[in-house]
Design a protein around this motif. Sequence first.
Motif, PDB file in Angstrom:
ATOM      1  N   ILE A 171      49.224  29.639 195.074  1.00 63.93           N
ATOM      2  CA  ILE A 171      49.488  30.441 193.886  1.00 63.93           C
ATOM      3  C   ILE A 171      48.310  30.306 192.920  1.00 63.93           C
ATOM      4  CG2 ILE A 171      52.002  30.296 194.100  1.00 63.93           C
ATOM      5  CD1 ILE A 171      52.000  28.188 191.886  1.00 63.93           C
ATOM      6  N   SER A 172      48.159  31.289 192.061  1.00 62.30           N
ATOM      7  CA  SER A 172      47.093  31.271 191.057  1.00 62.30           C
ATOM      8  C   SER A 172      47.497  30.363 189.892  1.00 62.30           C
ATOM      9  CB  SER A 172      46.859  32.690 190.533  1.00 62.30           C
ATOM     10  OG  SER A 172      47.981  33.107 189.756  1.00 62.30           O
ATOM     11  N   ALA A 173      46.522  30.040 189.067  1.00 61.63           N
ATOM     12  CA  ALA A 173      46.804  29.232 187.872  1.00 61.63           C
ATOM     13  C   ALA A 173      47.803  29.948 186.972  1.00 61.63           C
ATOM     14  CB  ALA A 173      45.499  28.955 187.122  1.00 61.63           C
ATOM     15  N   ARG A 174      47.649  31.248 186.820  1.00 58.30           N
ATOM     16  CA  ARG A 174      48.563  32.011 185.954  1.00 58.30           C
ATOM     17  C   ARG A 174      49.987  31.985 186.514  1.00 58.30           C
ATOM     18  NH1 ARG A 174      45.761  32.530 181.548  1.00 58.30           N
ATOM     19  NH2 ARG A 174      43.702  33.398 181.807  1.00 58.30           N
ATOM     20  N   ASP A 175      50.124  32.142 187.831  1.00 60.86           N
ATOM     21  CA  ASP A 175      51.459  32.069 188.437  1.00 60.86           C
ATOM     22  C   ASP A 175      52.037  30.671 188.302  1.00 60.86           C
ATOM     23  OD1 ASP A 175      51.543  34.746 189.130  1.00 60.86           O
ATOM     24  OD2 ASP A 175      50.758  34.400 191.153  1.00 60.86           O
ATOM     25  N   TYR A 176      51.188  29.668 188.402  1.00 56.11           N
ATOM     26  CA  TYR A 176      51.654  28.295 188.227  1.00 56.11           C
ATOM     27  C   TYR A 176      52.251  28.120 186.825  1.00 56.11           C
ATOM     28  CZ  TYR A 176      51.899  23.249 188.673  1.00 56.11           C
ATOM     29  OH  TYR A 176      52.369  21.957 188.743  1.00 56.11           O
ATOM     30  N   VAL A 177      51.529  28.595 185.821  1.00 52.55           N
ATOM     31  CA  VAL A 177      51.991  28.462 184.439  1.00 52.55           C
ATOM     32  C   VAL A 177      53.286  29.250 184.213  1.00 52.55           C
ATOM     33  CG1 VAL A 177      51.406  28.982 182.025  1.00 52.55           C
ATOM     34  CG2 VAL A 177      49.720  27.892 183.522  1.00 52.55           C
ATOM     35  N   ARG A 178      53.420  30.392 184.874  1.00 53.07           N
ATOM     36  CA  ARG A 178      54.681  31.142 184.763  1.00 53.07           C
ATOM     37  C   ARG A 178      55.853  30.319 185.309  1.00 53.07           C
ATOM     38  NH1 ARG A 178      51.482  35.767 184.786  1.00 53.07           N
ATOM     39  NH2 ARG A 178      51.068  35.993 187.004  1.00 53.07           N
ATOM     40  N   LEU A 179      55.606  29.571 186.392  1.00 58.77           N
ATOM     41  CA  LEU A 179      56.654  28.747 186.981  1.00 58.77           C
ATOM     42  C   LEU A 179      56.852  27.425 186.228  1.00 58.77           C
ATOM     43  CD1 LEU A 179      55.826  29.357 190.744  1.00 58.77           C
ATOM     44  CD2 LEU A 179      57.925  30.054 189.552  1.00 58.77           C
ATOM     45  N   ASP A 180      55.820  26.948 185.592  1.00 60.99           N
ATOM     46  CA  ASP A 180      55.909  25.710 184.814  1.00 60.99           C
ATOM     47  C   ASP A 180      55.192  25.915 183.479  1.00 60.99           C
ATOM     48  OD1 ASP A 180      56.064  23.184 183.749  1.00 60.99           O
ATOM     49  OD2 ASP A 180      54.690  22.257 185.186  1.00 60.99           O
ATOM     50  N   PRO A 181      55.891  26.457 182.500  1.00 61.69           N
ATOM     51  CA  PRO A 181      55.272  26.758 181.201  1.00 61.69           C
ATOM     52  C   PRO A 181      54.740  25.542 180.440  1.00 61.69           C
ATOM     53  CG  PRO A 181      57.387  27.883 181.427  1.00 61.69           C
ATOM     54  CD  PRO A 181      57.273  26.930 182.575  1.00 61.69           C
ATOM     55  N   GLN A 182      55.070  24.331 180.862  1.00 60.74           N
ATOM     56  CA  GLN A 182      54.504  23.137 180.227  1.00 60.74           C
ATOM     57  C   GLN A 182      53.042  22.934 180.616  1.00 60.74           C
ATOM     58  OE1 GLN A 182      58.276  20.743 181.352  1.00 60.74           O
ATOM     59  NE2 GLN A 182      57.144  19.465 179.909  1.00 60.74           N
ATOM     60  N   THR A 183      52.616  23.583 181.678  1.00 59.23           N
ATOM     61  CA  THR A 183      51.229  23.484 182.127  1.00 59.23           C
ATOM     62  C   THR A 183      50.405  24.464 181.313  1.00 59.23           C
ATOM     63  OG1 THR A 183      52.006  22.945 184.345  1.00 59.23           O
ATOM     64  CG2 THR A 183      49.724  23.661 184.152  1.00 59.23           C
ATOM     65  N   ARG A 184      49.158  24.104 181.068  1.00 54.97           N
ATOM     66  CA  ARG A 184      48.316  25.010 180.279  1.00 54.97           C
ATOM     67  C   ARG A 184      47.037  25.386 181.036  1.00 54.97           C
ATOM     68  NH1 ARG A 184      44.323  22.156 177.373  1.00 54.97           N
ATOM     69  NH2 ARG A 184      44.506  19.925 177.700  1.00 54.97           N
ATOM     70  N   ILE A 185      46.529  26.536 180.669  1.00 59.40           N
ATOM     71  CA  ILE A 185      45.230  26.978 181.171  1.00 59.40           C
ATOM     72  C   ILE A 185      44.160  26.370 180.260  1.00 59.40           C
ATOM     73  CG2 ILE A 185      43.743  28.996 181.584  1.00 59.40           C
ATOM     74  CD1 ILE A 185      46.093  28.929 183.503  1.00 59.40           C
ATOM     75  N   CYS A 186      43.089  25.889 180.841  1.00 56.85           N
ATOM     76  CA  CYS A 186      42.014  25.252 180.067  1.00 56.85           C
ATOM     77  C   CYS A 186      41.356  26.271 179.131  1.00 56.85           C
ATOM     78  CB  CYS A 186      40.932  24.682 180.986  1.00 56.85           C
ATOM     79  SG  CYS A 186      41.495  23.519 182.221  1.00 56.85           S
ATOM     80  N   ASP A 187      41.330  25.958 177.852  1.00 55.94           N
ATOM     81  CA  ASP A 187      40.629  26.850 176.926  1.00 55.94           C
ATOM     82  C   ASP A 187      39.136  26.531 176.871  1.00 55.94           C
ATOM     83  OD1 ASP A 187      40.728  24.481 175.515  1.00 55.94           O
ATOM     84  OD2 ASP A 187      41.955  25.271 173.881  1.00 55.94           O
TER      85      ASP A 187
END
Length: 155
Positions: free
Chosen positions: A135-151
Amino acid sequence: MIHVRRPLALLAIPLLALACLTAALPAHAQGGPFIDISDNRGGNVLQMVQRRSELERSGKTVRIRGYCRSACTILTTLPNACLGPRARIGFHAPRIPNTQIIPPYVDQIMGNFYRNGIRDRWFGGWNRSMEMQVISARDYVRLDPQTRICDSIRP
């Protein structure tokens, strides 16, 4: 002549000790605000659990970049971790190397590090799949909203 060598030897000992200590430090302990985990294939789950503890204690931001798969996926829930915008995360059943044998309890160890929808998917079948579930990072975050994308990483 002995008096000349002795002060030099005394100075050389601490410098040599410092050089050895610095060489023995993990790369992430040698400077910079980030520890980048890039294109990590995973490996031994228990060794990755130990690595996870080291990364958590580092006090640095752990940026997961590229393709993180297998045991690497347990790093995604570090409190100091973020996913690179282009990261891909791959899950499959833990296996004894070079076999299709799923060892007992290892999937439970891994699953204890996952949260929310990722945990649901893991115990819903990813933990028994011999095929990589990517899965992509964005899909991961959709499944686990506690995870963040690196700014700190530009897409």
